[in-house]
Write an enzyme that holds these catalytic residues in place. Sequence first.
Site, PDB file in Angstrom:
ATOM      1  N   GLU A 180       0.829  -1.224   0.000  1.00  0.00           N
ATOM      2  CA  GLU A 180       0.000   0.000   0.000  1.00  0.00           C
ATOM      3  C   GLU A 180       0.857   1.266   0.000  1.00  0.00           C
ATOM      4  O   GLU A 180       2.075   1.218   0.227  1.00  0.00           O
ATOM      5  CB  GLU A 180      -0.962   0.011   1.191  1.00  0.00           C
TER       6      GLU A 180
ATOM      7  N   LYS B  31      -2.874  -1.467  15.915  1.00  0.00           N
ATOM      8  CA  LYS B  31      -2.403  -0.670  17.043  1.00  0.00           C
ATOM      9  C   LYS B  31      -3.520  -0.516  18.056  1.00  0.00           C
ATOM     10  O   LYS B  31      -4.688  -0.421  17.670  1.00  0.00           O
ATOM     11  CB  LYS B  31      -2.029   0.726  16.553  1.00  0.00           C
TER      12      LYS B  31
HETATM   13  N1  PSU Z   1      -2.427   1.804  10.794  1.00  0.00           N
HETATM   14  C1  PSU Z   1      -1.089   1.854  10.906  1.00  0.00           C
HETATM   15  N2  PSU Z   1      -0.354   2.418   9.907  1.00  0.00           N
HETATM   16  C2  PSU Z   1      -0.949   2.939   8.777  1.00  0.00           C
HETATM   17  C3  PSU Z   1      -2.381   2.863   8.671  1.00  0.00           C
HETATM   18  C4  PSU Z   1      -3.068   2.284   9.694  1.00  0.00           C
HETATM   19  O1  PSU Z   1      -0.559   1.398  11.909  1.00  0.00           O
HETATM   20  O2  PSU Z   1      -0.243   3.462   7.885  1.00  0.00           O
HETATM   21  C5  PSU Z   1      -3.052   3.386   7.431  1.00  0.00           C
HETATM   22  C6  PSU Z   1      -3.377   2.246   6.462  1.00  0.00           C
HETATM   23  O3  PSU Z   1      -3.242   2.723   5.140  1.00  0.00           O
HETATM   24  C7  PSU Z   1      -4.838   1.968   6.752  1.00  0.00           C
HETATM   25  C8  PSU Z   1      -5.353   3.347   7.055  1.00  0.00           C
HETATM   26  O4  PSU Z   1      -5.540   1.367   5.689  1.00  0.00           O
HETATM   27  O5  PSU Z   1      -4.319   3.975   7.790  1.00  0.00           O
HETATM   28  C9  PSU Z   1      -6.638   3.308   7.848  1.00  0.00           C
HETATM   29  O6  PSU Z   1      -7.184   4.593   7.919  1.00  0.00           O
HETATM   30  P1  PSU Z   1      -8.668   4.766   8.535  1.00  0.00           P
HETATM   31  O7  PSU Z   1      -8.544   4.390   9.972  1.00  0.00           O
HETATM   32  O8  PSU Z   1      -8.965   6.216   8.338  1.00  0.00           O
HETATM   33  O9  PSU Z   1      -9.571   3.858   7.761  1.00  0.00           O
END
Ligand code: PSU
Length: 302
Positions: free
Chosen positions: A25, A160
Site C-alpha cells: 500500500e 495498534k
Molecule cells: N495503521 C497503521 N499504519 C498505517 C495505517 C493504519 O498502523 O499506515 C493506514 C493504512 O493505510 C490503513 C489506514 O488502511 O491507515 C486506515 O485509515 P482509517 O482508519 O482512516 O480507515
Amino acid sequence: MNPYLVLSPAVEKALAQGRPVIALESTIISHGMPYPQNVETALACERDARENGAEPATIAVLGGKLCAGLTAAQIDALGRSGASVAKASRRDLPVLCARGQDGATTVAATMIIAAMAGIRVFATGGIGGVHRGAETTMDISADLEELARTPVAVVCAGAKSILDLGLTLEYLETHGVPVIGYGTDELPAFYTRTSGFGVDVRLDTPADIAQALSCQRALGYPGGALVVNPIPEAYSMDKADIDRAIAQALEEARAQGVHGKAVTPFLLARIQALTGGDSLRSNIALVRNNVRLAARIAASLD
Ligand code: PSU
Ligand code: MN
C-alpha cells in the site's frame, strides 16, 4: 481489463507468467512514516519481496490511474509529498479518477486495486479497525468492510491499540473474515506480540496459509482474509511505554476535535513523535517481516 488500471511492465509480466506477486500500500508511505524513512522502507520492502520469491506491486492512484507497480521515482515522489497527497480509501477512488488526481491508497483501496489486477496477497504494517469510542463516534475503518467483500489476503502485524482490538475482532467475525495467526494464538498489537485477544485459528507455515486461501477461493463466495504476524521479538516494544504514548495521542485528538479520515494519520504521527525513533524502527521491522511472509505465502499459492 479495467480502463483505469495500469500495471507496471514487471507486474504485468509476472502476472501473465503466473509468478507470485504481492501488493503493497501507499498510505503507509505518505501518511504512515516520515520522509526519508518512508521511501527507504518502501524500497526495502520491494527488495524483500523479490528476495522471497514474489514481484512487488506497490499500489497508488497517479494522475487518476489505478497503478499497480511503481517506479522508484514515483515512490520517492509519494514519500516527499507526505500528507499533502490525498489519503485514498474506497469512497475516494471515483473522484480521483474523474479528476485525474493522485492518491495514496489505504488498505481498503489497495485491496480493491489488487483484486482488479488479480493479485491475491498484500502486505502492510497495520490495518484500520474499530476505533475506541466507536459506540458514539461510529468510527470504523473501511478496511474492515473491504476485508469482508474483496478476495485479497492482507498480512499485517495486527492493529495498534489506538483501536478497540476486541471490537475490531467482533466486527471481523460478524462479517465473516478469517483471522489467521501465523505461529501465534493471539492477535498481535502491532508494536507488541500479544494483545490478550485470541485469533480464530493458528497456522504455522506459509504453505498452510496458502492452502486455506486456495480453499477460500475454490469455495467461491466473496471475501478476504487477515493474516496476523507478530513483530519480531528483537523489535517489540515495552507495552507500558507504548500504551502511555497511545493514551496521550488519543487525548490530544479528542481535545483538538480531530475526526474522520484525519484521525488515524494524526494518531500515528503523534505516537511516532512521542516515542521517538524507537517506534519507527519497530514499524519498519514489522512491515518488512510481513512482506517476507506475504511473499512466501504468494509463492505457495496454486
Ligand atoms: N495503521 C497503521 N499504519 C498505517 C495505517 C493504519 O498502523 O499506515 C493506514 C493504512 O493505510 C490503513 C489506514 O488502511 O491507515 C486506515 O485509515 P482509517 O482508519 O482512516 O480507515
Ligand atoms: Mn475512520
